[in-house]
Scaffold this motif. Sequence first.
Motif, PDB file in Angstrom:
ATOM      1  N   ILE A  82       0.844  -1.201   0.000  1.00  0.00           N
ATOM      2  CA  ILE A  82       0.000   0.000   0.000  1.00  0.00           C
ATOM      3  C   ILE A  82       0.878   1.250   0.000  1.00  0.00           C
ATOM      4  N   ARG A  83       1.984   1.183   0.737  1.00  0.00           N
ATOM      5  CA  ARG A  83       2.894   2.335   0.777  1.00  0.00           C
ATOM      6  C   ARG A  83       3.654   2.518  -0.528  1.00  0.00           C
ATOM      7  N   ALA A  84       4.047   1.397  -1.150  1.00  0.00           N
ATOM      8  CA  ALA A  84       4.984   1.471  -2.271  1.00  0.00           C
ATOM      9  C   ALA A  84       4.326   1.552  -3.645  1.00  0.00           C
ATOM     10  N   ASP A  85       3.083   1.089  -3.750  1.00  0.00           N
ATOM     11  CA  ASP A  85       2.478   0.936  -5.073  1.00  0.00           C
ATOM     12  C   ASP A  85       1.185   1.735  -5.193  1.00  0.00           C
ATOM     13  N   PRO A  86       1.149   2.719  -6.094  1.00  0.00           N
ATOM     14  CA  PRO A  86      -0.035   3.568  -6.241  1.00  0.00           C
ATOM     15  C   PRO A  86      -1.317   2.783  -6.569  1.00  0.00           C
ATOM     16  N   VAL A  87      -1.188   1.694  -7.341  1.00  0.00           N
ATOM     17  CA  VAL A  87      -2.353   0.887  -7.707  1.00  0.00           C
ATOM     18  C   VAL A  87      -2.974   0.261  -6.461  1.00  0.00           C
ATOM     19  N   MET A  88      -2.115  -0.307  -5.605  1.00  0.00           N
ATOM     20  CA  MET A  88      -2.588  -0.930  -4.374  1.00  0.00           C
ATOM     21  C   MET A  88      -3.170   0.122  -3.430  1.00  0.00           C
ATOM     22  N   GLN A  89      -2.545   1.296  -3.428  1.00  0.00           N
ATOM     23  CA  GLN A  89      -3.010   2.377  -2.569  1.00  0.00           C
ATOM     24  C   GLN A  89      -4.427   2.789  -2.978  1.00  0.00           C
ATOM     25  N   ALA A  90      -4.629   2.911  -4.279  1.00  0.00           N
ATOM     26  CA  ALA A  90      -5.949   3.289  -4.798  1.00  0.00           C
ATOM     27  C   ALA A  90      -6.982   2.220  -4.428  1.00  0.00           C
ATOM     28  N   TYR A  91      -6.584   0.952  -4.561  1.00  0.00           N
ATOM     29  CA  TYR A  91      -7.476  -0.161  -4.231  1.00  0.00           C
ATOM     30  C   TYR A  91      -7.855  -0.120  -2.751  1.00  0.00           C
ATOM     31  N   TYR A  92      -6.875   0.173  -1.908  1.00  0.00           N
ATOM     32  CA  TYR A  92      -7.098   0.258  -0.460  1.00  0.00           C
ATOM     33  C   TYR A  92      -8.043   1.413  -0.136  1.00  0.00           C
ATOM     34  N   ARG A  93      -7.801   2.575  -0.762  1.00  0.00           N
ATOM     35  CA  ARG A  93      -8.622   3.763  -0.502  1.00  0.00           C
ATOM     36  C   ARG A  93     -10.059   3.570  -0.958  1.00  0.00           C
ATOM     37  N   LYS A  94     -10.219   2.820  -2.064  1.00  0.00           N
ATOM     38  CA  LYS A  94     -11.553   2.578  -2.612  1.00  0.00           C
ATOM     39  C   LYS A  94     -12.445   1.862  -1.595  1.00  0.00           C
ATOM     40  N   HIS A  95     -11.827   1.005  -0.769  1.00  0.00           N
ATOM     41  CA  HIS A  95     -12.586   0.227   0.212  1.00  0.00           C
ATOM     42  C   HIS A  95     -12.582   0.853   1.602  1.00  0.00           C
ATOM     43  N   GLN A  96     -11.989   2.059   1.743  1.00  0.00           N
ATOM     44  CA  GLN A  96     -11.912   2.650   3.075  1.00  0.00           C
ATOM     45  C   GLN A  96     -13.287   2.895   3.666  1.00  0.00           C
ATOM     46  N   GLY A  97     -13.342   2.857   5.015  1.00  0.00           N
ATOM     47  CA  GLY A  97     -14.618   3.010   5.692  1.00  0.00           C
ATOM     48  C   GLY A  97     -15.128   1.667   6.177  1.00  0.00           C
ATOM     49  N   ARG A  98     -14.569   0.588   5.586  1.00  0.00           N
ATOM     50  CA  ARG A  98     -14.921  -0.745   6.050  1.00  0.00           C
ATOM     51  C   ARG A  98     -13.898  -1.185   7.087  1.00  0.00           C
ATOM     52  N   ASN A  99     -14.060  -2.384   7.592  1.00  0.00           N
ATOM     53  CA  ASN A  99     -13.135  -2.942   8.563  1.00  0.00           C
ATOM     54  C   ASN A  99     -11.725  -3.043   7.957  1.00  0.00           C
ATOM     55  N   VAL A 100     -10.761  -2.421   8.614  1.00  0.00           N
ATOM     56  CA  VAL A 100      -9.389  -2.377   8.088  1.00  0.00           C
ATOM     57  C   VAL A 100      -8.837  -3.777   7.850  1.00  0.00           C
ATOM     58  N   LYS A 101      -9.129  -4.703   8.778  1.00  0.00           N
ATOM     59  CA  LYS A 101      -8.624  -6.067   8.628  1.00  0.00           C
ATOM     60  C   LYS A 101      -9.158  -6.732   7.370  1.00  0.00           C
ATOM     61  N   SER A 102     -10.430  -6.518   7.088  1.00  0.00           N
ATOM     62  CA  SER A 102     -10.984  -7.157   5.891  1.00  0.00           C
ATOM     63  C   SER A 102     -10.422  -6.506   4.622  1.00  0.00           C
ATOM     64  N   ILE A 103     -10.131  -5.213   4.682  1.00  0.00           N
ATOM     65  CA  ILE A 103      -9.548  -4.554   3.503  1.00  0.00           C
ATOM     66  C   ILE A 103      -8.148  -5.104   3.256  1.00  0.00           C
ATOM     67  N   ILE A 104      -7.366  -5.249   4.329  1.00  0.00           N
ATOM     68  CA  ILE A 104      -5.976  -5.687   4.141  1.00  0.00           C
ATOM     69  C   ILE A 104      -5.932  -7.113   3.608  1.00  0.00           C
ATOM     70  N   ILE A 105      -6.925  -7.913   3.957  1.00  0.00           N
ATOM     71  CA  ILE A 105      -7.003  -9.271   3.404  1.00  0.00           C
ATOM     72  C   ILE A 105      -7.280  -9.206   1.903  1.00  0.00           C
ATOM     73  N   LYS A 106      -8.140  -8.276   1.492  1.00  0.00           N
ATOM     74  CA  LYS A 106      -8.396  -8.074   0.056  1.00  0.00           C
ATOM     75  C   LYS A 106      -7.104  -7.702  -0.660  1.00  0.00           C
ATOM     76  N   VAL A 107      -6.357  -6.777  -0.058  1.00  0.00           N
ATOM     77  CA  VAL A 107      -5.098  -6.335  -0.663  1.00  0.00           C
ATOM     78  C   VAL A 107      -4.111  -7.504  -0.721  1.00  0.00           C
TER      79      VAL A 107
END
Length: 131
Positions: A82-107
């Motif tokens: 998430i820190r190093a790759d803009p694509v992953m960062q965008a993907y993470y931000r798109k799901h923000q507001g949900r449970n952080v743990k479930s988002i990180i599993i998606k990533v």
Amino acid sequence: VHHKKDYMLLRSIPGIGGIVACGILCELGDLRRFNNVKHLAGYVGLSPGVHQSGSNYKTLGITPRAHRLIRSYFVEAAWQAIRADPVMQAYYRKHQGRNVKSIIIKVARKLLSRTLAVIKTETPYCIGVLE
């Protein structure tokens, strides 16, 4: 027997460093033996757990059957990605507001599919290519 090449390929993926790359190669061996991402995700334990009986169908987060060490490697690598790759960062931000743990599993799962793709195609990963 392509450990050196696989190691360099894995290192090309943002979020995967030396230790994680070594861990993946040591614990999973040749990733080419997995037919697809579902197969690999099931083995690592980044696939959804499902309880099904008759017409009842219930998803239970991630499956308890897992290769714990590798799963934790991918979750840690996901934070780095998430820190190093803009694509992953965008993907993470798109799901923000949900449970952080479930988002990180998606990533982490996205990272896993990337890892398999890099090994199967034998091409190093390029940052900034939106899928």
